[in-house]
Design a protein around this motif. Structure first.
Motif, PDB file in Angstrom:
ATOM      1  N   PHE A  37     -15.764 -26.054 -26.517  1.00  0.00           N
ATOM      2  CA  PHE A  37     -16.484 -26.779 -25.470  1.00  0.00           C
ATOM      3  C   PHE A  37     -17.289 -27.949 -26.031  1.00  0.00           C
ATOM      4  CE2 PHE A  37     -15.177 -23.092 -23.109  1.00  0.00           C
ATOM      5  CZ  PHE A  37     -14.808 -23.655 -21.893  1.00  0.00           C
ATOM      6  N   ASN A  38     -17.725 -27.860 -27.271  1.00  0.00           N
ATOM      7  CA  ASN A  38     -18.365 -29.021 -27.900  1.00  0.00           C
ATOM      8  C   ASN A  38     -17.364 -30.158 -28.085  1.00  0.00           C
ATOM      9  OD1 ASN A  38     -20.903 -27.855 -28.013  1.00  0.00           O
ATOM     10  ND2 ASN A  38     -20.632 -27.093 -30.095  1.00  0.00           N
ATOM     11  N   MET A  39     -16.120 -29.825 -28.397  1.00  0.00           N
ATOM     12  CA  MET A  39     -15.087 -30.852 -28.543  1.00  0.00           C
ATOM     13  C   MET A  39     -14.722 -31.486 -27.204  1.00  0.00           C
ATOM     14  SD  MET A  39     -12.403 -29.546 -31.447  1.00  0.00           S
ATOM     15  CE  MET A  39     -12.356 -27.794 -31.141  1.00  0.00           C
ATOM     16  N   LYS A 143      -6.113 -32.230 -19.795  1.00  0.00           N
ATOM     17  CA  LYS A 143      -6.149 -31.757 -21.182  1.00  0.00           C
ATOM     18  C   LYS A 143      -5.598 -30.338 -21.281  1.00  0.00           C
ATOM     19  CE  LYS A 143      -9.856 -34.739 -22.556  1.00  0.00           C
ATOM     20  NZ  LYS A 143     -11.267 -34.947 -22.638  1.00  0.00           N
ATOM     21  N   ILE A 144      -4.885 -30.103 -22.368  1.00  0.00           N
ATOM     22  CA  ILE A 144      -4.407 -28.763 -22.722  1.00  0.00           C
ATOM     23  C   ILE A 144      -5.129 -28.371 -23.993  1.00  0.00           C
ATOM     24  CG2 ILE A 144      -2.432 -27.377 -23.471  1.00  0.00           C
ATOM     25  CD1 ILE A 144      -0.649 -29.277 -21.820  1.00  0.00           C
ATOM     26  N   ILE A 145      -5.744 -27.204 -23.967  1.00  0.00           N
ATOM     27  CA  ILE A 145      -6.492 -26.697 -25.117  1.00  0.00           C
ATOM     28  C   ILE A 145      -5.750 -25.470 -25.631  1.00  0.00           C
ATOM     29  CG2 ILE A 145      -8.692 -25.768 -25.923  1.00  0.00           C
ATOM     30  CD1 ILE A 145      -8.558 -27.684 -22.653  1.00  0.00           C
ATOM     31  N   LEU A 162      -2.363 -35.731 -29.180  1.00  0.00           N
ATOM     32  CA  LEU A 162      -3.233 -34.746 -29.818  1.00  0.00           C
ATOM     33  C   LEU A 162      -4.568 -35.427 -30.117  1.00  0.00           C
ATOM     34  CD1 LEU A 162      -3.624 -31.903 -31.044  1.00  0.00           C
ATOM     35  CD2 LEU A 162      -2.670 -32.804 -33.173  1.00  0.00           C
ATOM     36  N   LEU A 163      -5.622 -35.030 -29.377  1.00  0.00           N
ATOM     37  CA  LEU A 163      -6.950 -35.626 -29.545  1.00  0.00           C
ATOM     38  C   LEU A 163      -7.743 -34.963 -30.656  1.00  0.00           C
ATOM     39  CD1 LEU A 163      -8.064 -35.842 -25.785  1.00  0.00           C
ATOM     40  CD2 LEU A 163      -7.072 -37.667 -27.194  1.00  0.00           C
ATOM     41  N   LYS A 164      -7.638 -33.648 -30.768  1.00  0.00           N
ATOM     42  CA  LYS A 164      -8.416 -32.884 -31.752  1.00  0.00           C
ATOM     43  C   LYS A 164      -7.531 -31.820 -32.366  1.00  0.00           C
ATOM     44  CE  LYS A 164     -12.559 -34.451 -30.280  1.00  0.00           C
ATOM     45  NZ  LYS A 164     -13.658 -34.979 -30.969  1.00  0.00           N
ATOM     46  N   ASP A 165      -7.744 -31.584 -33.653  1.00  0.00           N
ATOM     47  CA  ASP A 165      -7.055 -30.521 -34.391  1.00  0.00           C
ATOM     48  C   ASP A 165      -8.070 -30.003 -35.400  1.00  0.00           C
ATOM     49  OD1 ASP A 165      -5.506 -28.866 -35.961  1.00  0.00           O
ATOM     50  OD2 ASP A 165      -3.973 -30.371 -36.408  1.00  0.00           O
ATOM     51  N   ILE A 173      -7.738 -24.913 -33.343  1.00  0.00           N
ATOM     52  CA  ILE A 173      -7.907 -25.391 -31.982  1.00  0.00           C
ATOM     53  C   ILE A 173      -7.266 -26.766 -31.889  1.00  0.00           C
ATOM     54  CG2 ILE A 173      -9.549 -26.057 -30.182  1.00  0.00           C
ATOM     55  CD1 ILE A 173      -9.603 -23.039 -30.942  1.00  0.00           C
ATOM     56  N   GLY A 174      -6.429 -26.959 -30.879  1.00  0.00           N
ATOM     57  CA  GLY A 174      -5.836 -28.246 -30.611  1.00  0.00           C
ATOM     58  C   GLY A 174      -6.162 -28.656 -29.188  1.00  0.00           C
TER      59      GLY A 174
END
Length: 178
Positions: A37-39, A143-145, A162-165, A173-174
């Motif tokens: 949730f911070n991401m 978004k897909i988490i 892909l925004l975060k990995d 977490i992706g």
């Protein structure tokens, strides 16, 4: 059947307790959920937690501003947990008890689209086909988490960015965006 208690960590339900009656599901650690949730920074719109377990991701999203949550799991103990948590929070979540492919088809037939889709399937499942299957029910800019084992990598997908990995403990977490 053992009962596990989990806390919601922020928002309007902060500090409220969720229960999990399922030994067939594994619950995300508080620290991992907090990192997710911070991401995301903020959550608004319609949310689907496809492999919901206790509904921790969905209820946390609702606590932080989601307008509606849909929780799906096929395990009877998970459904018991979801119903108990929904009632305790008076959350008005939509709860379904489908195998994940049937759930996706159900939402497609109902023309229900989501702004956020949480995917935390059993580790035995391959994540790529699941991600590809939910793309049709994801809103534009949705978004897909995903939560997978850290030894696995976040797959590259043509239709998503892909925004975060990030790795947190034993989990990866992706976060993808359409």
């Amino acid at each position: 059947m053992k009962q596990v208690k989990l806390k919601l960590i922020a928002g309007k339900y902060k500090g409220k307790t969720l229960v999990s009656y399922s030994e067939d599901t594994r619950e995300s650690a508080q620290i991992v959920k907090g990192a997710v949730f911070n991401m995301l920074f903020e959550v608004n719109g319609r949310v689907l937690d496809l492999f919901a377990g206790s509904g921790a991701y969905g209820f946390e999203a609702l606590s932080r501003g989601a307008s509606a949550i849909y929780l799906n799991d096929q395990h009877p103990h998970a459904i018991k947990s979801l119903k108990a948590n929904n009632q305790a929070l008076e959350a008005n979540a939509v709860i379904t008890a489908f195998e994940y492919k049937d759930a996706i088809r159900y939402y497609e037939r109902q023309s229900i689209r989501f702004d956020y889709i949480f995917l935390d399937p059993p580790y035995a499942f391959e994540i790529m086909p699941i991600i590809e299957a939910v793309i049709p029910i994801l809103n534009e800019n949705g978004k897909i988490i995903i939560e997978i084992e850290k030894k696995n990598s976040c797959p590259e997908l043509a239709d998503l960015t892909l925004l975060k990995d990030r790795v947190h403990g034993i989990k990866r977490i992706g976060i993808y965006q359409k």
